[in-house]
Write a protein that holds these residues in place. Sequence first.
Motif, PDB file in Angstrom:
ATOM      1  N   ARG A 283       0.830  -1.210   0.000  1.00 34.79           N
ATOM      2  CA  ARG A 283       0.000   0.000   0.000  1.00 34.79           C
ATOM      3  C   ARG A 283       0.862   1.257   0.000  1.00 34.79           C
ATOM      4  O   ARG A 283       0.573   2.211  -0.717  1.00 34.79           O
ATOM      5  N   LYS A 284       1.923   1.276   0.810  1.00 38.25           N
ATOM      6  CA  LYS A 284       2.771   2.471   0.893  1.00 38.25           C
ATOM      7  C   LYS A 284       3.408   2.789  -0.462  1.00 38.25           C
ATOM      8  O   LYS A 284       3.484   3.945  -0.868  1.00 38.25           O
TER       9      LYS A 284
ATOM     10  N   GLU B 243       0.905   4.256  -2.754  1.00 41.71           N
ATOM     11  CA  GLU B 243       0.691   5.666  -2.450  1.00 41.71           C
ATOM     12  C   GLU B 243       1.787   6.522  -3.085  1.00 41.71           C
ATOM     13  O   GLU B 243       1.519   7.634  -3.558  1.00 41.71           O
TER      14      GLU B 243
ATOM     15  N   GLY C  70      -3.056   9.184  -0.508  1.00 44.15           N
ATOM     16  CA  GLY C  70      -3.687   8.307   0.468  1.00 44.15           C
ATOM     17  C   GLY C  70      -5.196   8.496   0.514  1.00 44.15           C
ATOM     18  O   GLY C  70      -5.951   7.530   0.654  1.00 44.15           O
TER      19      GLY C  70
END
Length: 371
Positions: free
Chosen positions: A151-152, A155, A278
């Motif tokens: 996920r990071k 982003e 985000g």
Amino acid sequence: MSDLPRVLVVDDSRLVRASLVQHIRSQYEVREEADGDAAWQTLVLDQSIRAVVSDLQMPKMNGYELLERLRSSRLRRLQQMPFILVSGEETEEERGKARGLGASDFITKGSGAIEILTRLGNLLALQQAQENLDNGREQMVQNPATGLFTRKYLELQAAQALSHSARHGIDVSLMVLGFDGYGELSRRLGPQLAEEVGNRFARMLAGKMRQEDSLGHVAEGQFAVVSPGTAPNYCASFAERVRQAVEVSRLSVQGQSLALTVSIGLASVPTDVVSSAGALLDLATQRMQQAMQAGGNRTEAGGSLPATRPISLQHALELLRANRQGPVLPHLDALLAQLLPLLSLIDEKLDLTLPVAEIERYLEERKAGQK
């Protein structure tokens, strides 16, 4: 001390500084300086500053000189600090010079709060993700179980795409896909086998994506795709193709035949107004959850596009071959209308005395009844 990120605003005009502070103080702690030299001293001493918003024409040290000093500093935090130039009447040549010196972005004087907050949010998210990558935290890049982006990292990719979008006015779309009933699937098969099902799905999805898209694993049974330069309607079309492909798939695990469906949430800039990468990912996730709560096996795009669409004859046949009549039943009238020209031709050429006239009358009555 405030928990808000600190931003340095530099401009020799008190009025301009006050306007910028007014726009961003809801989300940032602000420090002000009136010239480039004072700004440089502040940046060296105040390690809490996360970004700079600076005018170009200033006394003592102008924006070019301040930017060049940051990028040539021996301090890594200054080398990489987001630097937004406030552009007034500068020519394209001057803006090009600023880009060459390492300006992160530009805003024009008089820009609204949403635009300024969006630029700052994207740049800070990008900086944070980049710092994590530079520190060698491989877990931030790839999920060790699936080999997909985390996920990071997604982003980070989304922040880069949003920054590019803000400068050039192009679309960025993001979709989050989740297996309907994944918790039950995990209890039925066990976590490891359920994860393998997800991995098979990810491989199928990767084969349908463009090279410039980024695919990541964002939660158990949930995946996301960042699509730079993709308008919402095209992203929705792709989402529908993926949803239909899963719907007709015949997956066998340890001798068990699985009937799987996915729900998909879409979000897109500039159609959706968000403050960061985000937030864009969160919005797509919320819409995926709405699709699940509405019954699953559908796409939710925030109302800008229909959540469900008529199925094609080909898709209906694929569902029937997969022994899945349920999704076909609501579309029988539309499918019959599509088939009518073919039935008429078969009846004429093969002399089978099909009830074509009765079918036409039935469809006309159904159509009249829906008005």
